[in-house]
Scaffold this active site. Structure first.
Site, PDB file in Angstrom:
ATOM      1  CG  PHE A 141      -2.505  -1.839   0.636  1.00 23.34           C
ATOM      2  CD1 PHE A 141      -1.937  -1.111   1.681  1.00 23.34           C
ATOM      3  CD2 PHE A 141      -2.832  -3.155   0.864  1.00 23.34           C
ATOM      4  CE1 PHE A 141      -1.700  -1.706   2.908  1.00 23.34           C
ATOM      5  CE2 PHE A 141      -2.597  -3.755   2.096  1.00 23.34           C
ATOM      6  CZ  PHE A 141      -2.030  -3.031   3.119  1.00 23.34           C
TER       7      PHE A 141
ATOM      8  CG  ASN B  26       0.064  10.309  15.311  1.00 23.41           C
ATOM      9  OD1 ASN B  26       1.113  10.405  15.966  1.00 23.41           O
ATOM     10  ND2 ASN B  26      -0.845   9.381  15.556  1.00 23.41           N
TER      11      ASN B  26
ATOM     12  N   GLY C 194       0.800   8.865   2.708  1.00 23.47           N
ATOM     13  CA  GLY C 194       0.548   7.431   2.592  1.00 23.47           C
ATOM     14  C   GLY C 194       1.265   6.753   1.440  1.00 23.47           C
ATOM     15  CD  GLU C 195      -1.123   6.656  -2.301  1.00 25.24           C
ATOM     16  OE1 GLU C 195      -0.712   5.580  -2.744  1.00 25.24           O
ATOM     17  OE2 GLU C 195      -2.326   6.946  -2.234  1.00 25.24           O
TER      18      GLU C 195
HETATM   19 MO1  MOS Z   1      -4.337   4.623  -2.743  1.00 27.36          MO
HETATM   20  S1  MOS Z   1      -3.418   3.181  -3.828  1.00 27.36           S
HETATM   21  O1  MOS Z   1      -4.578   5.795  -3.964  1.00 27.36           O
HETATM   22  O2  MOS Z   1      -5.797   3.792  -2.386  1.00 27.36           O
END
Ligand code: MOS
Length: 758
Positions: free
Chosen positions: A242, A651, A724-725
């Site tokens: 993270f 995916n 992801g963010e």
């Molecule tokens: Mo992500 S928090 O940019 O590793």
């Protein structure tokens, strides 16, 4: 092949839900995390950490600890100080130093390393080291006596000045002028911070969970004055990161030094509480937002000033004004970021590093503006939507923010919302509905990949990428399967090792776009060679076909007229063995030296808001229902919905999990998460996962994820934006806005707690 130029993958694997190819290894325990590595005759390290936050060490009493049986060595600045330099930070500047001198920069700083034959002996010996300090009064955070505030140096950060925001704000018909805050937070990945080092013939191997093995290697090489080729970093599986395992931290080089001194492998598994101070964290932020608007809702002025805490020696900051300045059409924009030095460890990336803390104030302020205007908050955003970056004037590569709002609103049932705060009730519960925008830049980095097609028709992909739990192994397999016409199960993937072709870091939602382009490029080269061999052979079914007309599907090469040949047969026309292709991909906007920089450990990132042709962002809309109990003020979140447009989804199965995880984390960030700091001692109080609260299943009810289809051939050839963010970005504000809608109370500092509403 021609299809790539149009950004349309030709195969069938891309975009289909694919279970993780490493799932079985993970659930059966065969997946080895770095500290699982079985190493010969290991020794164990235990970190000695500072009990004060500011001052210096005057004396170590090591005798009692050194006299214990099984204790091999104790490293302090007195005996190793010159052997390693402090690590350099990706954002520039140094991380806090450790064993270089007697200086204490923060509580919990590494001041010594005990090495022993067993973990238990090392730990016991660490407790028997007596450290004498000369203590100075530390400054913990904003407002503490002795903190230094500076306006961040220009060059590193762009403060945006568009039009005249001060004058426009003064003249605005409707205004919001408010201050907001976000707290210190720690990532707390389940896998602890570990490092194992082995020396063999002057060469160093490091096992450490890392989001960037080439970066860690480059940094340690500089710290120890070694050649890059003499260091190998291995990180095949990572148990959560993270952002906390993105940059190099102080411990790695010192464990290497320890292993050299005892002439045996050394393994460090830091404790949970040590993880709060030896790794990075999300620093607390403060914000002053001023919005000016006309009566019709059009923004006339936007001013966003942020303050971030960092350590004394570092200039680390996340600076999310790069996003907040360009979210809405506005002719007058002013942003500024200040850093505030305190006696703290150096912060770092944490999920949606800049945008989680910076979008919270903007999206709350937008809600406050909508309330003042008597306007639906979605309509306010529609009025201020734009297809042009308001800072640079560049077009967005694609921007479907309002489609996300419309799809999300429909799923959520937003039309049934009574806009009056406190108006929606259910027995003893006050019901509130809130929404907010989400945005995250579409980043992509330079990276290399090697793909080998074997005589069996199976393929192997090698790339020093990183699976931080997101499903990266599977994404790489999907890409190769798609290009080569195989099943994902026919692809084996090797990642997380500097012995593999260099890949950039898994951070900033860049990894999927980054690795898929490099893998596609290597696969395309294989396709090209195989197709040309197939059509050139006289006896084959594809003799004389146009090689670029062939599709690769179900382990076959297929001509437009239906003639086909198996991949294995076609491969045999070139070689009886394996066929290998290596490709480097340097995305648009990066210089040709990108690969050389990457090799050195500097991540060559093309950022979505740093390009000269377009501004590239993923967008989303987030909706939350909260229920606030009339008497106890307990806050529950029975449902959330998020709609996201983030280009092509490689995916959907793992993407769904990423979005969902981000949204749940947002719930935790808004209502539960905070690292409490004792202001007298500049020390973290709840440095464990019993008292650092995160949502459990009972806190999370319905989470709806809507993936809005989006084609974008400008962002990059495959049209991949990264996901992801963004799932976490708008949740803080959506919850705060929902709490207002339920109660009429504007809570502008996170987390929102019962006592804020009593
Ligand atoms: Mo992500 S928090 O940019 O590793």
């Amino acid at each position: 092949m021609a299809a790539d130029a149009k950004g349309v993958p030709a195969g069938s694997a891309f975009g289909k839900p694919q279970p993780r190819i490493d799932g079985r290894a993970k659930v059966t325990g065969r997946a080895l995390y770095p500290s699982d590595e079985a190493i010969p005759s290991p020794t164990y390290a235990f970190l000695l950490t500072s009990a004060i936050a500011r001052g210096r060490v005057t004396r170590f009493d090591l005798d009692e600890a050194l006299s214990m049986e099984g204790v091999l060595d104790i490293l302090t600045y007195e005996n190793v100080g010159g052997e390693a330099k402090p690590p350099e930070q990706m954002s520039g500047g140094q991380a806090t130093t450790t064993l270089q001198s007697d200086r204490i920069w923060h509580d919990g700083q590494i001041i010594g390393i005990v090495v022993a034959d067993s973990y238990e002996i090392a730990r016991e010996a660490a407790f028997r080291v007596h450290v004498h300090y000369e203590q100075e009064t530390p400054s913990a955070t904003f407002g503490s006596p002795g903190v230094d505030e500076e306006v961040r140096k220009a060059g590193e950060h762009k403060d945006y000045h568009v039009g005249n925001a001060e004058a426009a704000f003064a003249a605005a018909e409707v205004k919001v002028d408010a201050r907001y805050g976000t707290p210190t937070q720690h990532h707390n990945p389940i896998e602890l911070f570990t490092t194992t080092c082995i020396w063999e013939n002057g060469k160093l191997t490091i096992w450490e969970p890392s989001q960037f093995v080439y970066g860690l290697r480059g940094n340690v090489a500089k710290q120890l004055g070694m050649d890059l080729e003499d260091i190998r970093v291995i990180s095949k599986f990572i148990g959560g990161a993270f952002g906390s395992k993105g940059g190099a931290t102080a411990r790695t080089a010192w464990i290497a030094v320890a292993a050299r001194r005892v002439n045996r492998p050394v393994k460090l598994v830091a404790t949970r509480d040590q993880g709060f101070t030896i790794a990075t964290y999300r620093a607390e932020t403060r914000h002053h937002v001023r919005l000016g608007a006309a009566r019709d809702g059009r923004l006339t002025a936007l001013r966003h000033e942020g303050w971030e805490v960092t350590s004394r020696p570092s200039e680390y900051n996340v600076s999310g004004t790069e996003t907040t300045a360009r979210l809405y059409a506005c002719p007058n924009i002013l942003t500024k970021v200040n850093i505030v030095h305190a006696d703290r460890n150096t912060p770092g990336f944490m999920r949606a590093p800049p945008d989680t803390p910076y979008m919270f104030p903007l999206e709350c302020a937008m809600d406050e503006l909508a309330a003042q205007l008597g306007m639906d908050p979605i309509e306010l955003r529609r009025i201020n939507d734009t297809q042009t970056d308001p800072v640079t004037g560049l077009p967005f590569s694609s921007r479907n923010l309002m489609t996300c709002f419309d799809r999300g609103a429909e799923r959520f049932g937003w039309a049934d919302r009574d806009p009056r705060p406190g108006s929606m009730q259910d027995g003893d519960w006050l019901v509130g509905w809130g929404c907010a925008s989400a945005a995250y830049p579409a980043n992509i980095a330079a990276t290399a990949a090697r793909v080998t097609l074997r005589p069996s028709g199976h393929a192997r992909v090698q790339i020093a990428g990183h699976d931080i739990g997101t499903g990266a192994y599977t994404v790489v397999a999907i890409m190769a399967a798609d290009r080569l016409g195989l099943d994902a199960g026919q692809i084996s993937v090797e990642m997380g090792d500097t012995a593999l072709p260099p890949a950039s870091l898994a951070a900033g939602s860049s990894h999927t776009a980054t690795v898929t382009h490099a893998v596609a490029k290597a696969c395309n080269e294989l396709r090209d060679r195989i197709a040309r061999a197939a059509v050139a052979s006289n006896e084959g079914a594809l003799a004389g076909c146009d090689p670029s007309s062939l599709t690769f599907s179900a382990s076959r090469l297929i001509a437009p007229d239906g003639a086909s040949e198996s991949l294995e047969e076609a491969l045999k026309r070139i070689t009886p063995g394996a066929l290998e292709a290596y490709a480097e991909n340097i995305p648009k906007g990066l210089k040709p030296d990108a690969m050389a920089n990457l090799y050195q450990g500097k991540p060559p990132m093309s950022r979505g808001h740093g390009r000269e042709d377009v501004t590239a962002y993923a967008f989303g809309a987030q909706f939350v229902e909260v229920r606030v109990h009339r008497r106890t003020c307990e806050i529950r979140v029975p449902r959330m919905a998020g709609a996201f447009a983030a280009g092509r989804i490689v995916n959907p199965l793992t993407a769904h999990s990423q979005y969902m995880g981000g949204m749940i984390w947002g719930l935790g960030a808004a209502l539960l998460e905070v690292t409490e700091i004792d202001p007298r001692h500049a020390r973290y109080v709840n440095d464990n996962i019993a008292e650092y609260h995160i949502p459990v299943n009972a806190d999370v009810c319905q989470v709806d994820v809507i993936m809005v289809p989006e084609e974008d051939s400008e962002v990059n050839p495959l049209g991949v934006k990264g996901i992801g963010e963004i799932g976490i970005v708008g949740v803080n504000a959506a919850i705060a806005n929902a709490v207002w809608h339920a109660t009429g109370r504007r809570i502008r500092a996170l987390p929102i707690r019962i006592e804020d509403l009593l």
